[in-house]
Scaffold this motif. Structure first.
Motif, PDB file in Angstrom:
ATOM      1  N   THR A 192       0.808  -1.217   0.000  1.00  0.00           N
ATOM      2  CA  THR A 192       0.000   0.000   0.000  1.00  0.00           C
ATOM      3  C   THR A 192       0.846   1.275   0.000  1.00  0.00           C
ATOM      4  N   GLY A 193       2.044   1.229   0.515  1.00  0.00           N
ATOM      5  CA  GLY A 193       2.874   2.428   0.580  1.00  0.00           C
ATOM      6  C   GLY A 193       3.621   2.747  -0.697  1.00  0.00           C
ATOM      7  N   GLY A 194       3.364   1.973  -1.755  1.00  0.00           N
ATOM      8  CA  GLY A 194       4.042   2.232  -3.013  1.00  0.00           C
ATOM      9  C   GLY A 194       5.479   1.748  -3.049  1.00  0.00           C
ATOM     10  N   GLY A 195       5.799   0.757  -2.219  1.00  0.00           N
ATOM     11  CA  GLY A 195       7.177   0.276  -2.147  1.00  0.00           C
ATOM     12  C   GLY A 195       7.656  -0.426  -3.409  1.00  0.00           C
ATOM     13  N   LEU A 196       6.735  -0.810  -4.302  1.00  0.00           N
ATOM     14  CA  LEU A 196       7.112  -1.470  -5.547  1.00  0.00           C
ATOM     15  C   LEU A 196       7.046  -0.529  -6.752  1.00  0.00           C
ATOM     16  N   PRO A 206      19.594  -1.387  -3.080  1.00  0.00           N
ATOM     17  CA  PRO A 206      19.033  -2.284  -2.063  1.00  0.00           C
ATOM     18  C   PRO A 206      17.908  -1.634  -1.260  1.00  0.00           C
ATOM     19  N   GLN A 207      17.993  -0.337  -1.030  1.00  0.00           N
ATOM     20  CA  GLN A 207      16.939   0.352  -0.287  1.00  0.00           C
ATOM     21  C   GLN A 207      15.634   0.381  -1.102  1.00  0.00           C
ATOM     22  N   GLU A 208      15.760   0.606  -2.402  1.00  0.00           N
ATOM     23  CA  GLU A 208      14.579   0.688  -3.260  1.00  0.00           C
ATOM     24  C   GLU A 208      13.940  -0.682  -3.512  1.00  0.00           C
ATOM     25  N   THR A 209      14.725  -1.731  -3.380  1.00  0.00           N
ATOM     26  CA  THR A 209      14.211  -3.069  -3.716  1.00  0.00           C
ATOM     27  C   THR A 209      14.027  -3.957  -2.482  1.00  0.00           C
ATOM     28  N   ARG A 210      14.115  -3.360  -1.298  1.00  0.00           N
ATOM     29  CA  ARG A 210      14.005  -4.154  -0.072  1.00  0.00           C
ATOM     30  C   ARG A 210      12.653  -4.878   0.003  1.00  0.00           C
ATOM     31  N   LEU A 211      11.577  -4.156  -0.249  1.00  0.00           N
ATOM     32  CA  LEU A 211      10.251  -4.775  -0.179  1.00  0.00           C
ATOM     33  C   LEU A 211      10.097  -5.840  -1.267  1.00  0.00           C
ATOM     34  N   LEU A 212      10.568  -5.541  -2.458  1.00  0.00           N
ATOM     35  CA  LEU A 212      10.467  -6.507  -3.550  1.00  0.00           C
ATOM     36  C   LEU A 212      11.186  -7.801  -3.187  1.00  0.00           C
ATOM     37  N   SER A 213      12.379  -7.687  -2.638  1.00  0.00           N
ATOM     38  CA  SER A 213      13.137  -8.878  -2.255  1.00  0.00           C
ATOM     39  C   SER A 213      12.382  -9.718  -1.238  1.00  0.00           C
ATOM     40  N   LYS A 214      11.771  -9.046  -0.278  1.00  0.00           N
ATOM     41  CA  LYS A 214      11.022  -9.751   0.760  1.00  0.00           C
ATOM     42  C   LYS A 214       9.811 -10.476   0.174  1.00  0.00           C
ATOM     43  N   LEU A 215       9.076  -9.805  -0.682  1.00  0.00           N
ATOM     44  CA  LEU A 215       7.869 -10.409  -1.254  1.00  0.00           C
ATOM     45  C   LEU A 215       8.208 -11.528  -2.237  1.00  0.00           C
ATOM     46  N   LEU A 216       9.297 -11.383  -2.954  1.00  0.00           N
ATOM     47  CA  LEU A 216       9.720 -12.449  -3.871  1.00  0.00           C
ATOM     48  C   LEU A 216      10.051 -13.725  -3.100  1.00  0.00           C
TER      49      LEU A 216
END
Length: 315
Positions: free
Chosen positions: A105-109, A252-262
Motif C-alpha cells: 500500500t505504501g508504493g514500495g514497488l 538495495p533500499q529501493e528493492t528491499r520490499l520486492l526482495s522480501k515479497l519475492l
C-alpha cells in the motif's frame, strides 16, 4: 480443424495439418506484433510451443525431420524471448501487489515497476524488435514449405507406438524434473518441470480420446500447474535481476520490499507446484503409456479409415 489427431486419418497427414495450422497462426500473430507487441509475441510463442510439442510427440517416427524442425522453432522463440520477458516481469510486480496488498500500500514497488515499464517500452519500440520479427517470419515461412518432407508410419500399430513413445518420453522428463525439484529446488529444476508439464498438457489435447483415461480434469490440473510454474519462473528471473551487479531494478533500499515479497512468493509457489506435480507425475511413466499404447492400437485399428484424397481429408 483442431489441435487434435484424428484417428480416422493417416498419422502423417494429421501431423502435417496441425503443424501447418500452428505455424500459420504464429505468422498471423507475428504480423500483429508490429502494432501490439505484448499480445502478438505472447500468442506467437504459444503457437510455437504447440508446434514443438507436436514434433516431440511424433519424433520417433521421423527423427531427422522432428529434431531439425524443433530446433528451428526453438530458435524462433528465442528471438522473441527478450520483449516477452520484459512484459512478464511487469506482470510479476502486479501479481505481487495483488497478492500482498497490505505490504504494497505504501508504493514500495512503484519505483521498480517504473523501471521495468521503461525497459519494456525500450525493447518493444526499437529497431531490434522489427528485425527479430522479420527473422521469425522468414523462418516460419521456410518451415511451412518443409512440412511435406515429414513421413510417419501410418499403420495403426506403428502409429500407436510412435504416439505412446512420445508421450512416455515427456512423462519421464516430468518425473525426473519433479524428483530434482523436490530434492534440490533449483530454478533450472522447476524450469524443466514447467516445460515438461506444458508439453504434456499439449499432448493430452493432441491425443484426445486416445488417452486411456478422461483428460478434462487432468488437462485442467496440468494447465494450472503450468501457470503456477510460469509465475515461479518469473520470480526466479526477478531475483536474478535483483542480484545483478549493475542493479537494474534499483538500489538495495529501493528493492528491499520486492526482495522480501519475492522470497515469500517463491516459498509458496514451490510448495504448491511440488504438491500438484506429485499428483500428476508421481506414477510410473511406463505404466501410463503402456495403457496408452494398447488403447491407441485398438482405437486406431477400429476407426474407419477415411480416404485421404476425399474433400476435407487431411494429407
Amino acid at each position: 480443424m483442431s489441435y487434435r489427431i484424428d484417428p480416422r486419418l493417416p498419422l502423417t497427414g494429421e501431423v502435417r495439418r496441425i503443424l501447418a495450422e500452428e505455424i500459420g497462426k504464429a505468422l498471423v500473430h507475428l504480423d500483429a506484433a508490429h502494432d501490439r507487441p505484448e499480445q502478438g509475441l505472447h500468442k506467437c510463442r504459444k503457437r510455437l510451443k504447440s508446434a514443438r510439442a507436436l514434433l516431440r510427440l511424433v519424433r520417433s517416427g521421423d527423427e531427422t525431420f522432428c529434431r531439425t524442425e524443433n530446433q528451428c522453432y526453438r530458435q524462433v522463440a528465442a528471438l522473441l524471448a527478450g520483449p516477452r520477458e520484459a512484459t512478464a516481469l511487469v506482470e510479476t510486480i502486479d501479481r505481487l501487489t495483488a497478492s500482498f496488498p497490505k505490504q504494497s500500500t505504501g508504493g514500495g514497488l512503484d519505483a521498480v515497476r517504473d523501471r521495468l515499464v521503461a525497459r519494456q517500452h525500450e525493447l518493444h519500440g526499437g529497431v531490434g524488435l522489427d528485425a527479430a520479427i522479420a527473422a521469425a517470419i522468414a523462418a516460419c515461412e521456410e518451415g511451412i514449405n518443409r512440412i511435406d518432407m515429414l513421413a510417419l508410419p501410418d499403420q495403426p500399430e506403428q502409429a500407436a507406438d510412435v504416439l505412446a513413445e512420445g508421450a512416455r518420453i515427456t512423462l519421464r522428463r516430468a518425473r525426473k524434473a519433479l524428483d530434482k525439484a523436490g530434492s534440490r529446488g533449483e530454478a533450472d529444476d522447476f524450469h524443466d518441470l514447467r516445460k515438461a508439464a506444458k508439453t504434456h498438457g499439449m499432448h493430452l489435447s493432441l491425443l484426445g480420446r486416445l488417452w486411456p483415461t478422461p483428460i478434462k480434469v487432468r488437462r485442467k490440473a496440468v494447465d494450472e500447474l503450468g501457470e503456477r510454474l510460469g509465475e515461479l519462473h518469473d520470480v526466479f528471473v526477478m531475483r536474478e535481476l535483483l542480484d545483478a551487479a549493475d542493479r537494474p531494478l534499483g538500489s538495495p533500499q529501493e528493492t528491499r520490499l520486492l526482495s522480501k515479497l519475492l522470497k515469500r512468493s517463491e516459498k509458496s509457489l514451490k510448495k504448491t507446484c511440488l504438491a500438484v506435480a506429485t499428483d500428476l507425475f508421481g506414477d510410473s511413466p511406463r505404466g501410463s503409456t503402456r495403457k496408452l499404447a494398447r488403447k491407441a492400437r485398438d482405437d486406431l485399428a477400429a476407426a474407419p479409415r477415411e480416404d485421404a484424397s476425399a474433400p476435407g481429408a487431411a494429407g
